[in-house]
Design an enzyme around this catalytic site. Structure first.
Site, PDB file in Angstrom:
ATOM      1  N   ALA A 270      -7.521   6.386  -1.224  1.00 41.42           N
ATOM      2  CA  ALA A 270      -6.871   7.377  -0.377  1.00 41.42           C
ATOM      3  C   ALA A 270      -7.944   8.387   0.014  1.00 41.42           C
ATOM      4  O   ALA A 270      -8.953   8.531  -0.677  1.00 41.42           O
ATOM      5  CB  ALA A 270      -5.738   8.042  -1.135  1.00 41.42           C
TER       6      ALA A 270
ATOM      7  N   GLY B 297      -6.524   3.760  -4.008  1.00 39.56           N
ATOM      8  CA  GLY B 297      -5.545   3.263  -3.044  1.00 39.56           C
ATOM      9  C   GLY B 297      -5.975   1.942  -2.413  1.00 39.56           C
ATOM     10  O   GLY B 297      -5.118   1.186  -1.930  1.00 39.56           O
TER      11      GLY B 297
ATOM     12  N   GLU C 251      -5.016  -0.665  -4.856  1.00 40.53           N
ATOM     13  CA  GLU C 251      -3.546  -0.712  -4.796  1.00 40.53           C
ATOM     14  C   GLU C 251      -3.073  -1.435  -3.530  1.00 40.53           C
ATOM     15  O   GLU C 251      -2.108  -2.191  -3.566  1.00 40.53           O
ATOM     16  CB  GLU C 251      -2.983   0.711  -4.855  1.00 40.53           C
ATOM     17  CG  GLU C 251      -3.187   1.343  -6.230  1.00 40.53           C
ATOM     18  CD  GLU C 251      -2.901   2.844  -6.253  1.00 40.53           C
ATOM     19  OE1 GLU C 251      -3.471   3.565  -5.405  1.00 40.53           O
ATOM     20  OE2 GLU C 251      -2.118   3.290  -7.096  1.00 40.53           O
TER      21      GLU C 251
ATOM     22  N   GLU D  23      -8.739   7.112 -10.389  1.00 43.20           N
ATOM     23  CA  GLU D  23      -7.980   8.349 -10.160  1.00 43.20           C
ATOM     24  C   GLU D  23      -8.076   9.352 -11.304  1.00 43.20           C
ATOM     25  O   GLU D  23      -8.122  10.552 -11.073  1.00 43.20           O
ATOM     26  CB  GLU D  23      -6.499   8.028  -9.903  1.00 43.20           C
ATOM     27  CG  GLU D  23      -6.212   7.500  -8.503  1.00 43.20           C
ATOM     28  CD  GLU D  23      -6.360   5.993  -8.386  1.00 43.20           C
ATOM     29  OE1 GLU D  23      -6.945   5.363  -9.283  1.00 43.20           O
ATOM     30  OE2 GLU D  23      -5.879   5.446  -7.376  1.00 43.20           O
TER      31      GLU D  23
END
Ligand code: DAK
Length: 260
Positions: free
Chosen positions: A66, A111, A114, A134
């Site tokens: 992200a 992300g 993911e 993270e």
């Protein structure tokens, strides 16, 4: 449709979606997530797309996570909104009624890892790297990492990756079952497209039902899961492609599926 951060191409019955922010290693900001949302809707609507390949533009990254620059100063409400958006888009991809192959050409972190896990199958370059870093940023994986990673690699391997934030190479990702194949960098797209084409030669509605049966069945008890499987198995007999597949077998001729 034109996108700023996404390239969409159609290659026969295969759709290729590339996240296209190479200067930021294809990091996912809200704008990119919203475009991804739109492109998934578009693919869902097109009956002549039988399979999808998802990749990252450039040579370095699939998706490096992200967008940290965007997240850095987020307030709680903004973080929540961003998380809801990401989770909704990833879930839409996971439940898209067409198979999705991640062609992981480089970094798949946070992300990005993911996103690859919301796809059905992962083909990785020998240069790809995976991780959920993270905790080193003071957050938890928020786009499904704590849920999909243990479902794919098992609880203990998932905890090891998530608690340490370690970044692993493609070979290690293959060893733990996070990726299905590791190939030379120049072969990643070719291999993903070949795989997509092989899938696209099968009866598309049957493939769609298989995806639904596996995805739903993995989340419930075996009795319910098997009932769901029988239900979808029965539904196949309402399709022209079931008649075509079986008739072609009996008549010893090539089959021609119509997605009907
Ligand atoms: N976000 C924004 N920009 C990024 C980025 C990222 N995740 N990753 C890389 N970039 C940018 C860099 O800032 C740099 O930009 P410029 O300085 O050139 O403007 C450019 O991409 C090239 O990166 P580097 O110069 O760092 O390249 P290196 O080869 O030296 O290093 C690297 C590559 C991938 C090891 C490094 O860039 C890196 O560590 N990147 C961050 C990886 C990471 O930590 N990813 C996880 C992000 S956290 C949530 C839900 C989900 C999430 C969060 C919240 N909610 C529920 C609210 C998800 C979180 C994440 O994914």
């Amino acid at each position: 449709m034109e996108f700023k951060n996404i390239v969409f191409e159609k290659n026969g019955r295969i759709a290729v979606i590339s996240i296209n922010r190479p200067k930021a290693l294809n990091a996912l900001n809200s704008e990119t997530l919203k475009e991804l949302d739109l492109v998934i809707d578009m693919v869902a609507e097109e009956d002549d797309i039988y399979a999808v390949v998802l990749t990252g533009a450039g040579e370095k990254a699939f998706v490096a996570g992200a967008d940290i620059t965007e997240m850095k100063d987020m307030k709680v409400s903004e973080g929540r909104k961003f998380g809801i958006l990401g989770n909704r888009v990833f879930r839409k991809l996971e439940t898209l009624e067409k198979p999705v192959i991640a062609a992981v050409n480089g970094f798949a972190l946070g992300g990005g890892c993911e996103l690859s896990m919301a796809c059905d199958i992962r083909i990785a370059s020998t240069k790809a790297k995976f991780g959920q870093p993270e905790v080193g940023l003071g957050i938890t994986p928020g786009f499904g990492g704590t849920q999909r990673l243990p479902r794919i690699v098992g609880m203990s391997a998932a905890k090891k990756l998530i608690f340490t934030g370690n970044v692993i190479k493609a070979e290690e990702a293959f060893r733990i079952g996070l990726v299905d194949e590791v190939v030379e960098p120049e072969k990643v797209m070719e291999e993903a497209i070949n795989l997509a084409n092989t899938i696209a030669m099968q009866a598309p509605i049957a493939v769609k039902y298989c995806k639904a049966a596996i995805n739903r069945g993995m989340q419930c008890d075996i009795e319910t899961a098997l009932m769901g499987e029988s239900e979808l198995f029965g539904e196949c007999f309402a399709t022209e492609d079931q008649k075509e597949g079986m008739t072609a077998f009996v008549e010893k001729r090539e089959k021609s599926f119509k997605n009907k």
